[in-house]
Design a protein around this motif. Structure first.
Motif, short mmCIF file in Angstrom:
data_model
loop_
_atom_site.label_atom_id
_atom_site.label_comp_id
_atom_site.label_asym_id
_atom_site.label_seq_id
_atom_site.Cartn_x
_atom_site.Cartn_y
_atom_site.Cartn_z
N MET A 1 32.01 -5.28 -25.60
CA MET A 1 32.80 -5.50 -24.25
C MET A 1 32.00 -5.18 -23.06
N GLY A 4 29.54 -2.39 -21.95
CA GLY A 4 28.44 -2.03 -22.61
C GLY A 4 27.13 -1.65 -22.06
N ALA A 5 26.12 -1.41 -22.88
CA ALA A 5 24.78 -0.75 -22.21
C ALA A 5 24.05 -1.68 -21.44
N SER A 6 24.50 -3.31 -21.15
CA SER A 6 23.66 -4.15 -20.26
C SER A 6 24.62 -4.17 -19.12
N PHE A 7 25.76 -3.57 -18.97
CA PHE A 7 26.63 -3.71 -17.77
C PHE A 7 25.97 -2.92 -16.68
N CYS A 25 26.23 -8.39 -17.05
CA CYS A 25 26.02 -7.93 -18.23
C CYS A 25 25.69 -8.95 -19.34
N ILE A 27 26.91 -10.55 -23.26
CA ILE A 27 27.93 -10.03 -24.20
C ILE A 27 27.24 -11.12 -25.52
#
Length: 73
Positions: A1, A4-7, A25, A27
């Protein structure tokens, strides 16, 4: 969603009772999402309006079913 870690938030603009928070982010391992959260709050500090805008269209199309699943479950 999206959380996540990249947000991450990459920009912020504030007014007396509102803010625009720019985020990005990734996805599905490859779709880059860029968007903004637009937040308004009342005199008591509680949020009264919250809007999310996402681009590009490819990202929006990928996020819609994720959000629908999250809201249903």
């Amino acid at each position: 969603m999206l959380g996540g870690a990249s947000f991450r938030y990459i920009g912020e603009w504030r007014a007396e009772a509102s803010a625009v928070l720019e985020f990005e982010c990734e996805i599905a391992g490859a779709i880059k999402v860029n968007g903004v959260d637009i937040v308004h709050w009342g005199d008591d500090g509680r949020i009264i309006n919250f809007k999310v805008m996402i681009r590009p269209m490819k990202a929006l199309n990928a996020v819609v079913p994720l959000m629908a699943a999250a809201l249903m479950g």
